[in-house]
Design a protein around this motif. Structure first.
Motif, short mmCIF file in Angstrom:
data_model
loop_
_atom_site.label_atom_id
_atom_site.label_comp_id
_atom_site.label_asym_id
_atom_site.label_seq_id
_atom_site.Cartn_x
_atom_site.Cartn_y
_atom_site.Cartn_z
N MET A 209 72.73 -55.70 0.89
CA MET A 209 73.36 -55.57 2.07
C MET A 209 74.77 -56.24 1.83
O MET A 209 74.88 -57.39 1.28
CB MET A 209 72.61 -56.36 3.30
CG MET A 209 72.07 -55.17 4.32
SD MET A 209 71.13 -56.13 5.34
CE MET A 209 72.13 -57.08 6.45
N MET A 210 75.97 -55.75 2.25
CA MET A 210 77.05 -56.21 2.09
C MET A 210 77.74 -56.21 3.43
O MET A 210 77.84 -55.15 4.10
CB MET A 210 77.95 -55.67 1.08
CG MET A 210 79.41 -56.14 1.15
SD MET A 210 80.57 -55.12 -0.10
CE MET A 210 81.86 -54.96 0.88
N TRP A 211 78.38 -57.25 4.15
CA TRP A 211 79.15 -57.09 5.39
C TRP A 211 80.09 -58.27 5.10
O TRP A 211 80.05 -59.21 4.67
CB TRP A 211 78.20 -57.14 6.49
CG TRP A 211 77.68 -58.57 6.69
CD1 TRP A 211 77.89 -59.84 7.39
CD2 TRP A 211 76.24 -59.07 5.99
NE1 TRP A 211 77.08 -60.73 7.52
CE2 TRP A 211 76.11 -60.60 6.48
CE3 TRP A 211 75.33 -58.53 5.16
CZ2 TRP A 211 75.07 -61.13 6.21
CZ3 TRP A 211 74.20 -59.52 4.78
CH2 TRP A 211 74.10 -60.82 5.38
N LEU A 236 66.29 -58.11 0.00
CA LEU A 236 67.51 -57.52 -0.48
C LEU A 236 68.64 -58.56 -0.83
O LEU A 236 68.37 -59.72 -0.77
CB LEU A 236 68.43 -56.70 0.63
CG LEU A 236 67.61 -55.67 1.30
CD1 LEU A 236 68.62 -55.01 2.35
CD2 LEU A 236 67.35 -54.61 0.49
N ILE A 237 69.73 -58.16 -1.75
CA ILE A 237 70.44 -59.20 -2.23
C ILE A 237 71.66 -59.22 -1.20
O ILE A 237 71.87 -58.03 -0.39
CB ILE A 237 71.34 -58.45 -3.53
CG1 ILE A 237 70.35 -58.48 -4.61
CG2 ILE A 237 72.43 -59.34 -3.81
CD1 ILE A 237 70.94 -57.60 -5.72
N SER A 238 72.17 -60.27 -0.64
CA SER A 238 73.18 -60.33 0.46
C SER A 238 74.30 -60.84 0.08
O SER A 238 74.59 -61.79 -0.76
CB SER A 238 72.29 -61.34 1.45
OG SER A 238 71.84 -62.68 0.60
N ILE A 239 75.30 -59.82 0.50
CA ILE A 239 76.84 -60.31 0.01
C ILE A 239 77.72 -60.30 1.23
O ILE A 239 77.80 -59.37 1.96
CB ILE A 239 77.30 -59.33 -1.12
CG1 ILE A 239 76.35 -59.11 -2.08
CG2 ILE A 239 78.90 -59.44 -1.42
CD1 ILE A 239 76.56 -57.86 -3.02
N VAL A 240 78.21 -61.59 1.44
CA VAL A 240 79.24 -61.54 2.56
C VAL A 240 80.59 -61.86 2.36
O VAL A 240 80.99 -62.51 1.63
CB VAL A 240 78.75 -62.85 3.58
CG1 VAL A 240 79.44 -63.06 4.78
CG2 VAL A 240 77.23 -62.82 3.86
N ASP A 241 81.29 -61.09 2.70
CA ASP A 241 82.88 -61.04 2.88
C ASP A 241 83.11 -62.08 3.84
O ASP A 241 83.35 -61.63 4.88
CB ASP A 241 83.58 -59.76 3.07
CG ASP A 241 84.96 -59.80 3.01
OD1 ASP A 241 85.60 -61.02 3.13
OD2 ASP A 241 85.87 -58.87 2.66
N GLY A 257 71.80 -69.18 3.33
CA GLY A 257 71.06 -68.87 2.49
C GLY A 257 71.46 -67.54 1.75
O GLY A 257 70.55 -66.62 1.18
N MET A 258 72.47 -66.84 2.01
CA MET A 258 72.87 -65.51 1.44
C MET A 258 73.39 -65.86 0.09
O MET A 258 73.28 -67.02 -0.55
CB MET A 258 74.30 -65.17 2.14
CG MET A 258 75.64 -65.90 1.69
SD MET A 258 75.76 -67.37 2.38
CE MET A 258 76.30 -67.11 4.12
N ASP A 259 73.02 -64.90 -0.80
CA ASP A 259 73.23 -64.89 -2.30
C ASP A 259 74.80 -65.21 -2.44
O ASP A 259 75.03 -65.94 -3.41
CB ASP A 259 73.02 -63.47 -2.88
CG ASP A 259 71.43 -63.42 -2.92
OD1 ASP A 259 70.85 -64.38 -3.42
OD2 ASP A 259 70.90 -62.48 -2.41
#
Ligand SMILES: Cc1ncc(COP(=O)(O)O)c(C=O)c1O
Length: 468
Positions: A209-211, A236-241, A257-259
């Motif tokens: 997930m990316m957001w 899932l892998i977590s990607i935060v912009d 705890g996001m990746d």
């Protein structure tokens, strides 16, 4: 500095000219949590109750008084103490011509606690876009992996995603984002959860997930803690912009705890241009028990072939592999570290509270004048609040679809008023409309006060009337 009062000199000393942190305590009386549903007058009195303190903070900056700068979402402004460190360190470097090789561990150790992580979890990048490239292009994507994201992402994240589509054959599934006040944090968790379940039902392999938190267009803070529950449910892998997070929000990233969280150093954190902060999960914590994703550095002078850890102890300093790439501009990162130290001294939570109170006040005043339906940013669920505010200022509501008219509004806010206002617009899709809206986006930060917002609202209203 001779013309400044003893009080102001004391304040500046505390902001980086040598005084102990303890000396700051009297100035840091908690200013109470901003409640976005408070009445306008309550919000205003909250903003002014600590006026003396924030006036001192304003005096740290060298912003041109001929303009009211409200576009921090594009770029911040270095305070004097940061400019001084930058100049001094540049001079020292020129005098000694010292090496720029290394991974800046000492600076990462200074900065990391302000973000709730260890030095091996906080890397310096060139900016948000660079951090997003490090994160996305380093993952061992397999053909057919699906990344679930939104239709309101910035090019800084979309470009590496497109590269991964072309190079590794991943698929991107975009959720159309709602706009306006009529939504809650649960709106977003449901949207992501439902999309992921639907994709899985079709036999798709959803991998990440990316957001953006917040999105750069409407300023909606997609709720990280809540979305991380969806991430964990679906493993899932977590990607935060998180371009706008450093310097605006006082988040504890170890607890979230996001990746990956890629943030800017040059926006709300007010460090030099070409600086960014990339937080990378590098050990297993209770906040996220999922295994660490396999990841390779793509822009580095430091590569460890060690496997990533499966427990609470890191096997190697992953942030070092992101930070070190050839000879670095060390004075620039020292200046960023000074900006972070100044924020730690003022108090990151205090800044967040003030920024959100300013933004709530602006949102309430817009709702009062223009009607709540003119807001693209939500105002009532505190979990969705950021210091960005986006709305439709036009008397004829359809004018917001006219990009030229929207740009004219931005330009005239600068030219028609004294001091003029530096704001911007943003173009984005709205559910149910075939044409993009070009909302007006305003950033409010620690050098603003309630009077700036009152003048902004009155000026925008008068421009709305003259453009009707
Ligand atoms: C959400 C978002 N992501 C990425 C970026 C790119 O930022 P940077 O210039 O730090 O690469 C921006 C810039 O405005 C942004 O708003």
């Amino acid at each position: 500095m001779e013309h400044w009062t003893a009080k102001r000199r004391d304040f500046l000393r505390m902001m980086g000219y040598g005084a102990s942190a303890a000396a700051v305590a009297p100035l840091l009386a908690a200013c109470g949590d901003a409640n976005s549903q408070s009445s306008i007058s309550e919000l205003r009195s909250r903003l002014v109750q600590d006026e003396a303190f924030w006036t001192q903070v304003q005096s740290m900056f060298v912003l041109n008084p001929q303009r009211t700068y409200m576009n921090i979402g594009t770029g911040g402004s270095m305070p004097q103490v940061v400019l001084d460190v930058f100049a001094k360190e540049n001079l020292l470097k020129a005098e000694d011509s010292s090496s720029g090789y290394g991974n800046l561990l000492d600076l990462r150790q200074q900065v990391a606690p302000g973000f709730g992580v260890d030095a091996d979890e906080l890397a310096f990048s060139a900016n948000t876009s660079s951090g997003m490239c490090h994160a996305i292009l380093g993952i061992d994507w397999q053909k057919g992996d699906v990344v679930v994201t939104t239709n309101h992402e910035h090019g800084g994240g979309n470009t590496p995603l497109s590269i991964a589509v072309a190079r590794y054959g991943i698929e991107v599934s975009r959720i159309a984002m709602p706009v306006g006040n009529d939504q809650t944090a649960a709106t977003y968790t449901n949207l992501f959860d439902e999309r992921i379940r639907a994709l899985k039902a079709q036999g798709k392999r959803v991998r990440a997930m990316m957001w953006s938190s917040p999105t750069y267009v409407t300023g909606t803070m997609l709720p990280i803690a809540e979305l991380m529950q969806v991430v964990k449910t679906h493993e899932l892998i977590s990607i935060v912009d998180g371009a706008h997070l450093p310097g605006m929000m006082a988040y504890d990233y170890a607890a979230l705890g996001m990746d990956f969280m890629s943030g800017a150093g040059h926006k709300w954190q007010c460090g030099p241009g070409s600086t960014g902060i990339l937080v990378i999960r590098n050990k297993i914590r209770a906040s996220n028990p999922l295994p660490l994703p396999k990841w390779y550095p793509v822009h580095s002078s430091s590569y460890s072939a060690l496997e990533r850890t499966t427990n609470g102890t890191a096997t190697y300093d992953i942030a070092a592999s992101v930070t070190s790439c050839g000879s670095l501009h060390v004075p620039m990162y020292k200046a960023l570290a000074q900006a972070c130290a100044s924020w730690d001294t003022i108090g990151r939570k205090k800044i967040e509270t003030y920024d959100l109170a300013l933004s709530s006040y602006l949102k309430e005043r817009i709702a009062e004048r223009w009607g709540v339906e003119s807001l693209y940013s939500p105002k009532d669920d505190p979990k969705l609040l950021s210091a960005l505010t986006c709305f439709n200022p036009f008397a004829n509501k359809a004018d917001v679809k006219d990009a030229q008219k929207s740009t004219a509004f931005v330009n005239r806010m600068l030219s028609d008023f004294g001091p003029g206002f530096v704001i911007r617009n943003a173009s984005f899709a709205v559910i149910g409309d075939s044409v993009n809206h070009n909302g007006i986006r305003i950033s409010t930060h620690l050098w603003h006060d309630a009077n700036d917002i009152d003048r902004l609202v009155d000026s925008m209203w008068s421009l709305r009337n003259s453009m009707a």
